[in-house]
Design an enzyme around this catalytic site. Structure first.
Site, short mmCIF file in Angstrom:
data_model
loop_
_atom_site.label_atom_id
_atom_site.label_comp_id
_atom_site.label_asym_id
_atom_site.label_seq_id
_atom_site.Cartn_x
_atom_site.Cartn_y
_atom_site.Cartn_z
N ASP A 1 -20.21 -71.33 35.50
CA ASP A 1 -21.55 -71.53 34.95
C ASP A 1 -22.56 -71.57 36.09
O ASP A 1 -22.36 -72.31 37.07
CB ASP A 1 -21.57 -72.86 34.17
CG ASP A 1 -22.91 -73.18 33.53
OD1 ASP A 1 -23.84 -72.35 33.59
OD2 ASP A 1 -23.03 -74.30 32.97
N HIS B 1 -20.45 -71.56 30.52
CA HIS B 1 -21.66 -72.14 29.93
C HIS B 1 -21.69 -71.93 28.42
O HIS B 1 -21.46 -70.84 27.92
CB HIS B 1 -22.90 -71.52 30.55
CG HIS B 1 -24.17 -72.19 30.11
ND1 HIS B 1 -24.64 -73.35 30.69
CD2 HIS B 1 -25.04 -71.90 29.11
CE1 HIS B 1 -25.74 -73.72 30.10
NE2 HIS B 1 -26.00 -72.87 29.12
N SER C 1 -27.54 -77.72 27.96
CA SER C 1 -28.27 -76.67 28.67
C SER C 1 -29.75 -77.06 28.82
O SER C 1 -30.06 -78.09 29.40
CB SER C 1 -28.09 -75.34 27.93
OG SER C 1 -28.52 -74.26 28.71
#
Length: 403
Positions: free
Chosen positions: A343, A373, A189
């Site tokens: 995501d 995600h 991320s």
């Protein structure tokens, strides 16, 4: 008795309404995912209340609540774990105890959390990096870079870069028995964003003699120019990372000034004079047809140049690695890139994979069509998500084969 039953019924209905989240049919273990999502939503609501009441900043409240996930550095029979500092930045170090026939591999890891929350000592990250060290018999450096809102870009980047540069010194690699030809930077991320930016910056740093062998980017955030990509539209309210939260993370990375967040939320934050940068994030050219679906590309709506002058970070490749030129991308190392279908950041990763392929960078792009995600972080009890285990195993197996 009737009143109690009515109250119980209403409370149950309210709880069910709060927990229920519409999910795609291909999501495994939907009840677990709903419970995880409800927990994240509750934390977000509590943080919002604290912020509205002036008790503390939204991100500080999130960090306070998630600090409950912290675990102390604990060694076991396989790995020695310690908290220390590299180049005055806090790191958690994992040193395998298993004997090695020669020099070891190494991974420098950057945690996710939108540049605002998270830490190397969270249960999920401690498990991920511990597993990496144990299964690869590798030295792992997990970096606790400074966070917003106390620190904005480029502090986060500078912290992870200084740790990486320090670790890549021949004397330090020798101290930990690391092979200089087998070093990787990795992250998920926001950490994937930092890993991509570090890998790019190292190409231009004449002081660094050791070259990375691998970069591993797990559902990374790679650009803040266009926050209305098909993945942002399709996954606006999907689990863990809805669009509004990602907008908050992006804007807070650069400033606590709400005007930037408002402009980003309406996708009107890029000035006309930066229009040339949109070629690097033009999804109509960079996404495969199956991801475009019925979405139609429209020309950008430009915003006031004032925001870009005050907060130029969102136009900087150190914050948005997708903005790097093709010439800069050509020198990047062997790459592993994971994207998840459900995501908002999916298209960032897909576009980066396409651009790396186009300039000849060897890349493995894993696209998890049934994942959302952050799925890799939910491998511990009580969540223990099967998809998280699968993604984690694939990541470590790839590193084992290629690092």
């Amino acid at each position: 008795m009737g009143a109690k039953l009515l109250c119980l019924f209403l409370a149950s209905a309210l709880a069910a309404y709060y927990i229920y989240t519409p999910l795609p049919e291909d999501i495994e273990e939907p009840l677990k995912v709903m419970l995880i999502t409800a927990g994240f939503r509750a934390v977000g609501h509590l943080a919002e209340v604290a912020d509205q009441l002036g008790l503390m900043h939204y991100m500080e409240a999130l960090m306070l609540i998630t600090s409950a996930e912290y675990v102390a550095p604990t060694s076991d029979e396989n790995v020695t774990v310690m908290d220390t500092e590299f180049s005055d930045v806090a790191v958690r170090l994992y040193l395998p105890r298993k004997a090695s026939d020669g020099l070891r591999r190494a991974v420098v890891y950057f945690h996710g959390g939108g540049w605002c929350v998270g830490q190397a000592g969270m249960k999920g990250y401690d498990y991920l990096t511990r597993q990496t060290s144990q299964r690869l018999n590798a030295v792992v450096v997990s970096v606790n870079y400074r966070l917003a809102p106390q620190h904005h870009f480029p502090v986060q980047f500078e912290d992870v870069y200084s740790v990486t540069k320090f670790f890549l010194q021949s004397s330090v690699l020798s101290q930990y028995g690391v092979d200089p030809d087998r070093v990787c930077v990795a992250g998920d991320s926001a950490g994937g964003n930092l890993a991509a930016a570090v890998a790019q910056q190292l190409l231009e740093d004449s002081e660094v003699k050791t070259k990375l062998k691998v970069q591993a980017l797990l559902y990374p955030a790679l650009q803040a120019l266009d926050l209305n990509l098909p993945s942002y539209r399709q996954n606006e309210n999907k689990p863990i990372l809805p669009k509004l939260l990602m907008v908050k993370f992006w804007s807070e990375y650069f400033t606590s000034d709400l005007s930037l967040r408002e402009a980003m939320a309406s996708n009107r934050h890029v000035p006309l004079e930066s229009s040339h940068l949109f070629q690097f994030v033009n999804w109509s050219n960079l996404l495969p047809e199956e991801l475009k679906k019925d979405h139609v590309y429209t020309s950008p709506t430009y915003g006031s140049p004032e925001l870009a002058r005050k907060y130029p970070g969102f136009l900087d490749p150190r914050a948005a690695p997708l903005l790097a030129s093709d010439a800069r991308l050509r020198g990047l190392p062997l790459t592993y890139l994971l994207t998840c279908e459900h995501d908002v950041l999916r298209d960032d990763g897909v576009m980066y994979a396409r651009r790396l392929q186009a300039v000849g960078v060897p890349i493995t792009h894993d696209h998890a069509k049934d994942a959302f995600h952050g799925a890799m972080m939910f491998v511990l009890s009580p969540a223990n998500l099967a998809v998280g285990h699968r993604l984690l195993n694939r990541y470590i197996e790839w590193l084992n084969e290629n690092l």
